[in-house]
Scaffold this active site. Structure first.
Site, PDB file in Angstrom:
ATOM      1  N   CYS A  71       4.057   1.154   8.999  1.00 50.80           N
ATOM      2  CA  CYS A  71       4.107   1.916   7.936  1.00 50.80           C
ATOM      3  C   CYS A  71       2.864   2.042   7.122  1.00 50.80           C
ATOM      4  CB  CYS A  71       5.090   1.569   6.714  1.00 50.80           C
ATOM      5  SG  CYS A  71       5.452   2.683   5.414  1.00 50.80           S
ATOM      6  N   HIS A 317      -1.224  -2.612  -1.316  1.00 45.44           N
ATOM      7  CA  HIS A 317      -1.031  -1.235  -0.551  1.00 45.44           C
ATOM      8  C   HIS A 317      -0.586  -0.332  -1.357  1.00 45.44           C
ATOM      9  CE1 HIS A 317       3.146  -2.549  -0.800  1.00 45.44           C
ATOM     10  NE2 HIS A 317       3.469  -1.836  -0.108  1.00 45.44           N
ATOM     11  N   GLY A 318      -0.372  -0.459  -2.811  1.00 45.71           N
ATOM     12  CA  GLY A 318       0.517   0.224  -3.546  1.00 45.71           C
ATOM     13  C   GLY A 318       0.802  -0.413  -4.895  1.00 45.71           C
TER      14      GLY A 318
END
Length: 389
Positions: A71, A317-318
């Site tokens: 992902c 990552h976020g």
């Protein structure tokens, strides 16, 4: 950065006790070297913490990679400007993208289109080389290439601080990757039972380097990681075609970045060759370009790695969830979602309440925590948002 123990370092200023305890449990495993690094977006996961970097000697925990193998994010900077974009019908652009890319869980392509054919062929060749048939996991895997999925996966058209238009999307290895991951987690658990290995959590079951089971996982993991990368490339090509059609001229790509945030790589850290599993973290070697999205309705960032050795050259990552999906649905309303998405073209449905920005950590706080991990190159603000239910 806070040193929680000799084997656990944390960059997260917002983190709950359950997440810390889960990370401590992972960090105590005997094959961790030298420590687990918790990213600013860390939150509770299955077995291993989401937003953690887990370096291991001679073993890999499939759950420390996660079930959405590979992902990640892809972004393209175009020649278009905000002024040009806002003159167009943004609802029409959103609807065209929604028709071009299958959205939501279980949604696939009805046929393999021309741009997907060479990518499918590449994956078929790679699977043969790695000695397995992906159809044994998902017979329709070829039709999954170029599909988005659901949850926090998205497609966005955004603008940066210079008013340049970007295409930006988030997705992974879809159903086939999930089934590969789930299979190998079960294999690791079976072996732990067979060999009377006591685990603090069954989802921390591991495969030992040198065994057939370990190398079978590595080969299939690498295939799934490549599927995820090509899946994003295929969707980006489709989004590019729709943007070109709406803008009346072909997209000119000035920059393209494609990076994983659920993956394993063999790397050297602190004097030893280790397997680094990043479960919700991107590689941030010095100068390496990367992408850190916020939640829907907030900013996302194009970054450059600073190569921080204590983080094992990693970054968040976020935004990282603060509310579970069920808790978000109990807490927030459709009206609050509409308010958060003011000025953004999106499909107005209560299906996205669990993705409301308030369900996530503030992305600005996450980026402040990551100041010694990455340098911000561009700040993106979305104008069009596409998601699956």
């Amino acid at each position: 950065m806070e040193k929680l123990s000799n084997r656990l370092l944390s960059w997260a200023s917002i983190i709950d006790d359950k997440t810390v305890e889960q990370a401590r449990t992972s960090s105590r495993l005997p094959f961790i070297h030298p420590h687990v690094a918790l990213m600013p977006d860390a939150h509770l996961g299955k077995g291993a913490t989401v937003g953690s970097v887990i370096p291991t000697l001679g073993a890999i925990m499939p759950a420390a990679v996660g079930v959405d193998i590979g992902c990640g994010m892809i972004a393209v900077r175009t020649q278009f400007t905000k002024a040009q974009l806002v003159e167009r019908d943004l609802a029409d652009l959103r609807e065209q993208i929604e028709r071009a890319v299958p959205l939501s869980a279980g949604r696939d392509n009805r046929k393999i289109v021309a741009t997907a054919e060479p990518r499918v062929a590449e994956l078929e060749e790679l699977a043969t080389k790695n000695g397995f048939d992906p159809a044994s996991y998902a017979g329709h895997w070829r039709n999954q290439l170029g599909s988005l999925g659901s949850g926090n996966h998205f497609i966005e058209i955004s603008v940066d601080e210079t008013d340049a238009v970007w295409m930006f999307l988030h997705s992974g290895s879809r159903g086939v990757g999930n089934k590969i991951a789930t299979h190998h987690i079960a294999v690791a658990q079976r072996l732990a039972t067979q060999w009377w290995i006591e685990l603090p959590d069954r989802d921390l079951a591991y495969l030992v380097e040198g065994t057939d089971e370990f190398w079978e996982y590595i080969r299939q993991l690498r295939w799934a990681q490549h599927f995820a990368l090509l899946n994003r490339e295929e969707m980006m090509d489709r989004v590019s075609r729709q943007l070109s059609e709406v803008m009346g001229e072909d997209v000119v790509e000035h920059e393209r970045i494609n990076c994983h945030h659920n993956f394993t790589e063999r790397e050297k850290h602190f004097g030893k060759e280790v397997w680094v599993s990043r479960k919700g973290a991107i590689q941030a070697d010095k100068g390496r370009p990367g992408l850190i999205p916020g939640s829907m309705g907030t900013a996302s960032y194009v970054v450059s790695g600073l190569g921080n050795p204590l983080s094992l050259n990693s970054s968040p990552h976020g935004a990282g969830r603060e509310y579970s999906r069920s808790a978000a649905r109990r807490t927030f309303t459709h009206e609050q979602l509409r308010e958060a998405m003011t000025g953004i073209e999106f499909r107005d449905t209560d299906a996205f309440i669990d993705e409301i920005p308030q369900a996530y950590k503030p992305i600005d706080r996450v980026m402040a925590d990551a100041a010694d991990l990455v340098e911000i190159r561009h700040t993106l603000r979305q104008l069009v948002n596409v998601k699956g239910d």
